[in-house]
Design a protein around this motif. Structure first.
Motif, PDB file in Angstrom:
ATOM      1  N   CYS A  68      20.469  41.303  17.052  1.00 43.58           N
ATOM      2  CA  CYS A  68      21.584  40.508  17.555  1.00 43.58           C
ATOM      3  C   CYS A  68      21.784  40.821  19.032  1.00 43.58           C
ATOM      4  O   CYS A  68      21.336  41.859  19.526  1.00 43.58           O
ATOM      5  N   CYS A  73      27.231  41.017  18.333  1.00 39.41           N
ATOM      6  CA  CYS A  73      27.743  42.235  17.694  1.00 39.41           C
ATOM      7  C   CYS A  73      29.259  42.313  17.828  1.00 39.41           C
ATOM      8  O   CYS A  73      29.966  42.620  16.862  1.00 39.41           O
ATOM      9  N   PHE A 142      27.347  48.012  17.243  1.00 38.76           N
ATOM     10  CA  PHE A 142      26.092  47.655  17.906  1.00 38.76           C
ATOM     11  C   PHE A 142      24.857  48.138  17.154  1.00 38.76           C
ATOM     12  O   PHE A 142      23.769  48.188  17.715  1.00 38.76           O
ATOM     13  N   CYS A 144      23.084  46.701  15.047  1.00 41.04           N
ATOM     14  CA  CYS A 144      22.057  45.687  14.758  1.00 41.04           C
ATOM     15  C   CYS A 144      21.447  45.103  16.034  1.00 41.04           C
ATOM     16  O   CYS A 144      20.845  44.035  15.997  1.00 41.04           O
TER      17      CYS A 144
END
Length: 377
Positions: A68, A73, A142, A144
C-alpha cells in the motif's frame, strides 16, 4: 482449520504452493499503476490472498493489500480492518499520556521548572512511555507498505519497548528505590541480624546493588531487543511466548519493591505504591495471557478478525498497566521532591538513554541487513 493458520511451532507449515502464491502476491503491480479504485473502495483480503508472512494466527479476513502507499495506510485507520483497533487501542492512550505528562511538566504548579535536574528521570520515563505507544501506532498503520518495511517497523517497536523498560528503571532508581527500607543499610543490617541471626553489614551489598541497577538494566534492554528481533526468523517456534518472556526480564528491576512489601509494611507505609504496583502486575499478567494464548480467535477463527482479537486485548491491558505505573511514579516524584537525596546527573539519566538509542539502532541495523523477515507481531 487451514494449515497455514496454525501457530508457528504447531508442527505444520504452509503447503509448498503457498510459497508461490506469496511471491505472486508480493510481486503484483501497485494498484496506482494498474488503474485500480482508490483505497477506500478496495475490498479487504482473506488470509489466502496475502503473502504467508503477512498472515496472523487464526485471523482469517480483514487484511489490507500489500503493498500500500503511505496515504492508503493512513486512510485505513478509519476502515474496519484487522489492524484498525490495534492502532486506536494505542493511539488514544498515547494522547492521554501526552496530556498527563504535559500537566506534570508544565502545569503542575510546582516550584521546580520543567528543565530542573530533579525532573530528568521523569523526562526519561515519559519519553519511554510516549515512544512505545507512538511506535506501536506507526508499526500497525504502516505495516503493509512492504514486507521489509513491516519487519523494520516491528523491530523499532521492540526497541521502543526496551527503551521504555529502561526509562522505567531510571525513574524507579531515583524516585522509588531511595525510599525503601530494603535499600537502607541502617534498617537492613539490624533486621538481618535479628531475623536471621547473621552478623552481616549490609552497607556494601546495598551499595553494590545501587551501582549495578542501571548497567544491568541497560544490558537487559539491549538483550531483549536482540531476542525479539531474532524471534521474527524461522528458527523460532513460539515467538509470542519468547517475546513475552524477554520483556518480563527488565521488570525484575522492580523486585526490591516486591521484597519491600514482603519484609516490611509497605501497604501501611506507602499504600499508593502498594496498590498500584500490584494492580499493574495483575494487568501485565492478563496482557501476557492474551498475547501468548491467542484467545479468543483461537477458539473461533474468523469471528474476531476485526474486533476483539487477542492483540487488541493485549494493547488494552498493557495500557492499564502503564496507567497504574504512571500513578505511582508520580507519587514517588512527590516524595522525592520533599527531600531529594541527591540530584540526578545528566549522564546517569539522559546520557544512558542516548547511549541506549545508539545500541538499539545498531541492533536494528544488523537485523535489517539480514534477508529473513517474518510478520508475526
Amino acid at each position: 482449520m487451514p494449515r497455514r493458520l496454525q501457530p508457528r511451532g504447531a508442527g505444520t507449515k504452509g503447503p509448498p504452493a503457498t510459497t508461490a502464491a506469496a511471491s505472486e502476491a508480493a510481486s503484483r503491480p501497485h494498484p496506482s499503476a494498474s488503474g485500480d479504485p482508490p483505497a477506500a473502495a478496495k475490498p479487504l483480503l482473506r488470509w489466502d490472498e496475502v503473502p504467508d508472512d503477512f498472515v496472523e494466527c487464526f485471523i482469517l479476513s480483514g487484511y489490507r493489500r500489500l503493498p500500500c502507499t503511505a496515504q492508503e495506510c493512513l486512510a485505513s485507520v478509519l476502515k474496519p480492518t484487522n489492524e484498525t483497533l490495534n492502532f486506536w487501542t494505542h493511539f488514544i492512550p498515547l494522547l492521554l499520556f501526552l496530556s498527563k505528562f504535559c500537566r506534570l511538566f508544565f502545569l503542575s504548579g510546582r516550584d521546580v521548572p520543567f528543565h530542573h535536574p530533579w525532573l530528568l528521570p521523569l523526562w526519561c520515563y515519559a519519553s519511554g512511555v510516549l515512544l512505545t505507544f507512538a511506535m506501536s501506532c506507526t508499526a500497525h498503520v504502516f505495516s503493509c507498505l512492504s514486507l521489509r518495511l513491516r519487519a523494520a517497523f516491528f523491530y523499532l517497536d521492540y526497541a521502543s519497548i526496551s527503551y521504555y523498560g529502561f526509562g522505567s528503571t531510571v525513574a524507579y532508581y531515583y524516585y522509588l528505590l531511595p525510599g525503601l527500607s530494603l535499600l537502607d543499610a541502617r534498617v537492613m543490617t539490624p533486621y538481618v541480624q535479628q531475623s536471621l541471626g547473621w552478623h552481616v553489614d549490609c552497607t556494601g551489598l546495598i551499595a553494590a546493588y545501587r551501582a549495578l541497577v542501571l548497567p544491568v538494566a541497560f544490558v537487559l534492554a539491549v538483550a531483549c531487543t536482540v531476542a525479539c528481533c531474532k524471534s521474527r526468523t524461522d528458527w523460532c517456534s513460539y515467538p509470542f511466548a519468547l517475546r513475552t518472556f524477554v520483556f518480563i526480564m527488565p521488570l525484575s528491576m522492580a523486585c526490591p519493591i516486591m521484597l519491600e512489601s514482603w519484609l516490611f509494611d509497605l501497604r501501611g507505609e506507602n499504600p499508593t505504591l502498594f496498590v498500584h504496583f500490584y494492580r499493574r502486575y495483575f494487568w501485565l499478567v492478563v496482557a501476557a495471557f492474551f498475547n501468548v494464548s491467542k484467545i479468543p480467535e483461537r477458539i473461533q477463527p474468523g469471528l474476531f478478525d476485526i474486533i476483539g482479537h487477542s492483540h487488541q486485548l493485549f494493547h488494552i491491558f498493557t495500557f492499564l498497566s502503564i496507567y497504574d505505573q504512571v500513578y505511582y511514579v508520580e507519587e514517588g516524584l512527590r516524595q522525592f521532591l520533599k527531600a531529594p537525596p541527591a540530584a540526578p546527573t545528566f549522564s546517569g539519566t539522559v546520557g544512558y538513554m542516548l547511549l541506549l538509542v545508539l545500541c538499539l539502532g545498531l541492533v536494528i541495523k544488523k537485523f535489517l541487513n539480514s534477508s529473513e523477515f517474518s510478520s508475526k507481531k
